[in-house]
Design a protein around this motif. Structure first.
Motif, PDB file in Angstrom:
ATOM      1  N   ILE A 170       0.847  -1.205   0.000  1.00  0.00           N
ATOM      2  CA  ILE A 170       0.000   0.000   0.000  1.00  0.00           C
ATOM      3  C   ILE A 170       0.874   1.244   0.000  1.00  0.00           C
ATOM      4  CG2 ILE A 170      -1.579   1.344   1.421  1.00  0.00           C
ATOM      5  CD1 ILE A 170      -2.866  -1.246   2.252  1.00  0.00           C
ATOM      6  N   LEU A 171       1.893   1.233   0.846  1.00  0.00           N
ATOM      7  CA  LEU A 171       2.821   2.370   0.891  1.00  0.00           C
ATOM      8  C   LEU A 171       3.507   2.553  -0.458  1.00  0.00           C
ATOM      9  CD1 LEU A 171       4.400   4.519   2.403  1.00  0.00           C
ATOM     10  CD2 LEU A 171       5.988   2.748   3.122  1.00  0.00           C
ATOM     11  N   GLY A 172       3.976   1.437  -1.026  1.00  0.00           N
ATOM     12  CA  GLY A 172       4.680   1.514  -2.299  1.00  0.00           C
ATOM     13  C   GLY A 172       3.793   1.996  -3.422  1.00  0.00           C
ATOM     14  N   ALA A 173       2.522   1.565  -3.420  1.00  0.00           N
ATOM     15  CA  ALA A 173       1.608   2.011  -4.476  1.00  0.00           C
ATOM     16  C   ALA A 173       1.396   3.513  -4.396  1.00  0.00           C
ATOM     17  CB  ALA A 173       0.277   1.282  -4.349  1.00  0.00           C
ATOM     18  N   ASN A 174       1.275   4.025  -3.169  1.00  0.00           N
ATOM     19  CA  ASN A 174       1.100   5.468  -3.040  1.00  0.00           C
ATOM     20  C   ASN A 174       2.339   6.224  -3.495  1.00  0.00           C
ATOM     21  OD1 ASN A 174      -1.534   5.825  -2.075  1.00  0.00           O
ATOM     22  ND2 ASN A 174      -0.934   4.979  -0.116  1.00  0.00           N
ATOM     23  N   LEU A 175       3.498   5.697  -3.155  1.00  0.00           N
ATOM     24  CA  LEU A 175       4.743   6.374  -3.573  1.00  0.00           C
ATOM     25  C   LEU A 175       4.888   6.355  -5.087  1.00  0.00           C
ATOM     26  CD1 LEU A 175       7.234   5.048  -0.914  1.00  0.00           C
ATOM     27  CD2 LEU A 175       6.532   7.391  -1.245  1.00  0.00           C
ATOM     28  N   LEU A 176       4.643   5.185  -5.683  1.00  0.00           N
ATOM     29  CA  LEU A 176       4.756   5.076  -7.139  1.00  0.00           C
ATOM     30  C   LEU A 176       3.792   6.041  -7.820  1.00  0.00           C
ATOM     31  CD1 LEU A 176       5.082   1.275  -7.867  1.00  0.00           C
ATOM     32  CD2 LEU A 176       6.760   3.029  -8.298  1.00  0.00           C
ATOM     33  N   GLY A 177       2.550   6.069  -7.323  1.00  0.00           N
ATOM     34  CA  GLY A 177       1.558   6.974  -7.904  1.00  0.00           C
ATOM     35  C   GLY A 177       1.995   8.415  -7.769  1.00  0.00           C
ATOM     36  N   TYR A 178       2.540   8.758  -6.630  1.00  0.00           N
ATOM     37  CA  TYR A 178       2.978  10.135  -6.379  1.00  0.00           C
ATOM     38  C   TYR A 178       4.096  10.532  -7.336  1.00  0.00           C
ATOM     39  CZ  TYR A 178       5.390  13.895  -3.864  1.00  0.00           C
ATOM     40  OH  TYR A 178       6.013  15.064  -3.528  1.00  0.00           O
ATOM     41  N   TYR A 179       5.120   9.684  -7.442  1.00  0.00           N
ATOM     42  CA  TYR A 179       6.260  10.066  -8.282  1.00  0.00           C
ATOM     43  C   TYR A 179       5.859  10.120  -9.755  1.00  0.00           C
ATOM     44  CZ  TYR A 179       9.220   9.345  -4.214  1.00  0.00           C
ATOM     45  OH  TYR A 179       9.788   9.442  -2.980  1.00  0.00           O
ATOM     46  N   THR A 180       5.011   9.184 -10.186  1.00  0.00           N
ATOM     47  CA  THR A 180       4.606   9.200 -11.595  1.00  0.00           C
ATOM     48  C   THR A 180       3.742  10.413 -11.898  1.00  0.00           C
ATOM     49  OG1 THR A 180       4.501   6.828 -11.377  1.00  0.00           O
ATOM     50  CG2 THR A 180       3.725   7.741 -13.415  1.00  0.00           C
ATOM     51  N   THR A 181       2.800  10.693 -11.010  1.00  0.00           N
ATOM     52  CA  THR A 181       1.906  11.819 -11.273  1.00  0.00           C
ATOM     53  C   THR A 181       2.668  13.127 -11.311  1.00  0.00           C
ATOM     54  OG1 THR A 181       0.430  10.634  -9.846  1.00  0.00           O
ATOM     55  CG2 THR A 181      -0.327  12.734 -10.641  1.00  0.00           C
ATOM     56  N   GLU A 182       3.584  13.296 -10.368  1.00  0.00           N
ATOM     57  CA  GLU A 182       4.287  14.586 -10.361  1.00  0.00           C
ATOM     58  C   GLU A 182       5.184  14.710 -11.582  1.00  0.00           C
ATOM     59  OE1 GLU A 182       6.787  15.135  -7.026  1.00  0.00           O
ATOM     60  OE2 GLU A 182       8.277  13.694  -7.708  1.00  0.00           O
ATOM     61  N   HIS A 183       5.746  13.592 -12.013  1.00  0.00           N
ATOM     62  CA  HIS A 183       6.562  13.650 -13.234  1.00  0.00           C
ATOM     63  C   HIS A 183       5.706  14.065 -14.429  1.00  0.00           C
ATOM     64  CE1 HIS A 183       9.310  12.437 -16.410  1.00  0.00           C
ATOM     65  NE2 HIS A 183       8.316  11.758 -16.947  1.00  0.00           N
ATOM     66  N   LEU A 184       4.545  13.438 -14.555  1.00  0.00           N
ATOM     67  CA  LEU A 184       3.695  13.723 -15.719  1.00  0.00           C
ATOM     68  C   LEU A 184       3.146  15.143 -15.658  1.00  0.00           C
ATOM     69  CD1 LEU A 184       1.736  10.401 -16.036  1.00  0.00           C
ATOM     70  CD2 LEU A 184       3.349  11.317 -17.668  1.00  0.00           C
ATOM     71  N   LEU A 185       2.621  15.522 -14.500  1.00  0.00           N
ATOM     72  CA  LEU A 185       1.934  16.810 -14.425  1.00  0.00           C
ATOM     73  C   LEU A 185       2.906  17.978 -14.505  1.00  0.00           C
ATOM     74  CD1 LEU A 185      -0.873  16.242 -11.804  1.00  0.00           C
ATOM     75  CD2 LEU A 185      -0.958  16.106 -14.262  1.00  0.00           C
ATOM     76  N   CYS A 186       4.131  17.803 -14.004  1.00  0.00           N
ATOM     77  CA  CYS A 186       5.084  18.906 -14.064  1.00  0.00           C
ATOM     78  C   CYS A 186       5.729  18.998 -15.440  1.00  0.00           C
ATOM     79  CB  CYS A 186       6.163  18.745 -13.008  1.00  0.00           C
ATOM     80  SG  CYS A 186       5.534  18.904 -11.363  1.00  0.00           S
ATOM     81  N   ASN A 187       6.015  17.849 -16.052  1.00  0.00           N
ATOM     82  CA  ASN A 187       6.695  17.895 -17.339  1.00  0.00           C
ATOM     83  C   ASN A 187       5.750  18.171 -18.492  1.00  0.00           C
ATOM     84  OD1 ASN A 187       9.630  17.386 -17.129  1.00  0.00           O
ATOM     85  ND2 ASN A 187       8.893  15.673 -15.918  1.00  0.00           N
TER      86      ASN A 187
END
Lengths: 406, 219
Positions: free
Chosen positions: A136-153
């Protein structure tokens, strides 16, 4: 995607204040021994914070004859009784050590935790021994890093494309592929006697039905499920159902994909706990972001010409005009027309097709992709400002007003 | 150029004296024809003008990448705007300095650039469809008239004829008044027609629809 499921996390972390290892028959023996490496998350955290971890590791390394208590207990408790391999077995597993060095994890990442990330709830329903909380922790981290990469770039990406890109980067299929590339092998049947370096889960036999939690009922599409609704209430891929809770899969046969993705997520979560977020970010960049994804292939425009004229009207540009740049073989069987979409004197996009209409529509789609795939030159992702030393200065990113709504 | 020459040479001349026997004439040696004449010099873009090592950038002509945001779509704060304007200035200067491309004349060396940047005065290419201004000329009375005609006699006053009569688009007529009866009837007729299709036509139509869907997906 961006929120933390406090409810599920809460039940997982707070529900069991009582005995630390209720089901393990070797517990009293293990706890008496001084060189036991902690297994439950709570003791792990204590050890890490008290910096006693390194010392104890040194001690156990320098004293190889320190007798693990396992052998004395083996007569009373055969290993087959255990639902998953004993934490002590991970010390002697060649597969685990090989996996740790293959992933370039430092030696301070304990093999016991690595072994625990490989135990799916379907093999061992005890939350103190399976990887449910870590995943659960890992899924949240993965989602966070992917989303911020996509939304910022790509600040102008439509939400549906963001969902599709998330699925491509960290969806179940991608995680299963990543686990296979790391060389994870699955155990035929979980059990205490199995090598802890194998993925432990109860297999779904071919032809059997999926467990109820994983089944996706074919519902008619609801008109009131909007993109906003998907962002707020469903998982990070915008799917119509919620994410499956790990306790629903306990002791149920599951497909390999489910177990493999839970392992990858749990590995990220345990790395965050043991090695800290900078290591996880590096690991994420090397193993997930390095995978090539053609974002421009994710678009599917139905009426690109109308969308483009709406966009130009919204942004205050001149209305787009399709102009014929070049053509060949108009009266032949295979003509080719190259059409550019112009707004004023500026060319917005260009497309080629075998009819004027096709070229015009393709040009409009290319122009829309040019708008949506805009990438700012300097980007500061929020997670890069975390941590005291070496953290980036926060510079506000571009925030777009949103996709074109016709 | 040389290729054309050899081709010309390969064609036998028709004006020959008919009294002579038909014998094979070889005017040039095979080596010369096959090696030397076909030994073309490198393309101009691959022959740098200086002796020092330079970078050769000569991509094949292809559709522009969608990751290159057009100038108009860049935000005001983006630094790429300055680069674009600098590039535009330099190409304009080049275009104004150079006269018409000399590639059209005979005897032009291959090293001449064939493609010049367009001059600022160059007109844009012709539009695919004639651009039109929206007129907004129909009044409330006209719309009433359209509604009346369409509901009374939908077979005579089709959308096309109403659009011609009132000088608006068919889409606009459809927006004003909808005749569900007629639409249903036409739909049934079309359905009946489609049922008569054979497998080949049906498949061809389905393929066409799928190709049409791909227009907006791939570039």
């Amino acid at each position: 995607m961006k929120r933390i499921r406090i409810l599920t996390c809460g039940t997982r972390l707070l529900a069991r204040p009582a005995p630390r290892r209720p089901l393990c028959p070797c517990a009293p023996q293990l706890q008496r021994h001084p060189h036991t490496t902690p297994h439950s998350p709570r003791t792990q955290a204590q050890w890490q914070s008290s910096s006693a971890l390194a010392e104890s590791f040194d001690a156990s390394l320098s004293d190889p004859h320190a007798d693990p208590p396992l052998e004395s207990t083996e007569d009373e408790f055969p290993l087959e009784v255990l639902p998953s391999p004993h934490p002590h077995a991970s010390k002697s597993s060649a597969k685990l050590a090989a996996l740790r060095s293959r992933l370039s994890l430092p030696p301070r990442f304990p093999l016991e935790t690595l072994a625990r990330t490989l135990v799916h709830p379907s093999a061992d329903p005890n939350p103190a021994f399976n990887n449910a909380s870590l995943s659960i922790l890992g899924a949240n981290l993965l989602g966070y890093y992917t989303t911020e990469h996509l939304l910022c770039n790509y600040p102008r990406l439509p939400m549906e494309v963001v969902f599709a890109a998330q699925f491509a980067y960290i969806g179940p299929k991608a995680l299963t592929t990543i686990a296979a590339e790391w060389g994870i092998e699955a155990a035929a049947e979980p059990g205490g006697e199995v090598d802890p370096g194998l993925l432990q889960f109860r297999r779904l036999r071919s032809g059997d039905e999926l467990p109820a939690a994983l089944r996706r009922p074919k519902l008619p599409p609801k008109w009131n499920i909007t993109v906003t609704h998907k962002i707020l209430s469903n998982d990070e891929f915008g799917s119509p159902t919620r994410r499956v809770a790990p306790e629903d899969l306990a002791s149920r046969p599951v497909p390999l994909e489910e177990a493999a993705q839970a392992f990858v997520r749990a590995l990220i979560g345990s790395m965050h706990l043991h090695l800290g977020s900078p290591a996880v970010k590096r690991f994420y960049r090397d193993h997930f972001l390095s995978r090539h994804l053609d974002l421009d292939k994710l678009f599917d425009f139905r009426t690109p010409t109308r969308d483009l004229s709406r966009l130009c009207a919204r942004e205050g540009f001149e209305a787009p005009v399709a102009r014929l740049i070049s053509e060949t073989g108009r009266l032949s069987r295979h003509p080719v027309f190259v059409v550019g979409v112009f707004s004023g004197k500026d060319k917005l996009g260009e497309g080629a097709g075998s009819s004027l209409d096709e070229a015009r529509v393709r040009a409009a789609a290319a122009a829309l992709k040019g708008w949506y795939l805009y990438k700012p030159l300097e980007v500061t992702v929020p997670s890069s400002t975390e941590g005291g030393v070496g953290a980036n200065q926060w510079k506000p990113n571009m925030v777009d007003c949103g996709e074109v709504i016709v | 150029m040389s290729t054309c020459k050899t081709l010309l040479r390969a064609c036998p001349k028709s004006s020959r004296s008919s009294l002579l026997p038909l014998t094979h004439h070889r005017h040039e040696s095979s080596t010369r024809r096959h090696k030397k004449l076909l030994n073309l010099s490198d393309a101009p873009s691959y022959t740098p003008s200086t002796r020092t090592p330079t970078l050769i950038f000569n991509p094949p002509s292809s559709a522009p990448s969608v990751y290159h945001t057009p100038l108009k779509f860049l935000p005001q704060t983006d630094r790429r705007r300055q680069l674009y304007s600098a590039a535009l200035t330099s190409t304009t200067q080049t275009a104004l300095r150079t006269r018409t491309p000399s590639i059209a004349h005979s005897g032009t060396p291959l090293s001449t650039p064939s493609f010049l940047p367009p001059k600022p005065s160059t007109p844009l290419p012709a539009p695919v469809r004639e651009p039109y201004e929206k007129k907004y000329h129909l009044t409330e009375k006209d719309m009433e008239e359209i509604r009346k005609l369409r509901t009374e006699d939908p077979d005579t006053w089709t959308r096309v004829r109403l659009a011609e009569k009132f000088g608006c688009s068919q889409f606009f007529v459809g927006m004003i008044v909808k005749n569900t009866e007629k639409a249903e009837r036409v739909r049934e007729e079309h359905e009946k027609m489609r049922e008569r299709w054979g497998p080949r036509r049906r498949m061809a139509r389905e393929d066409r629809g799928q190709r049409r869907e791909r227009w907006g997906r791939e570039v």
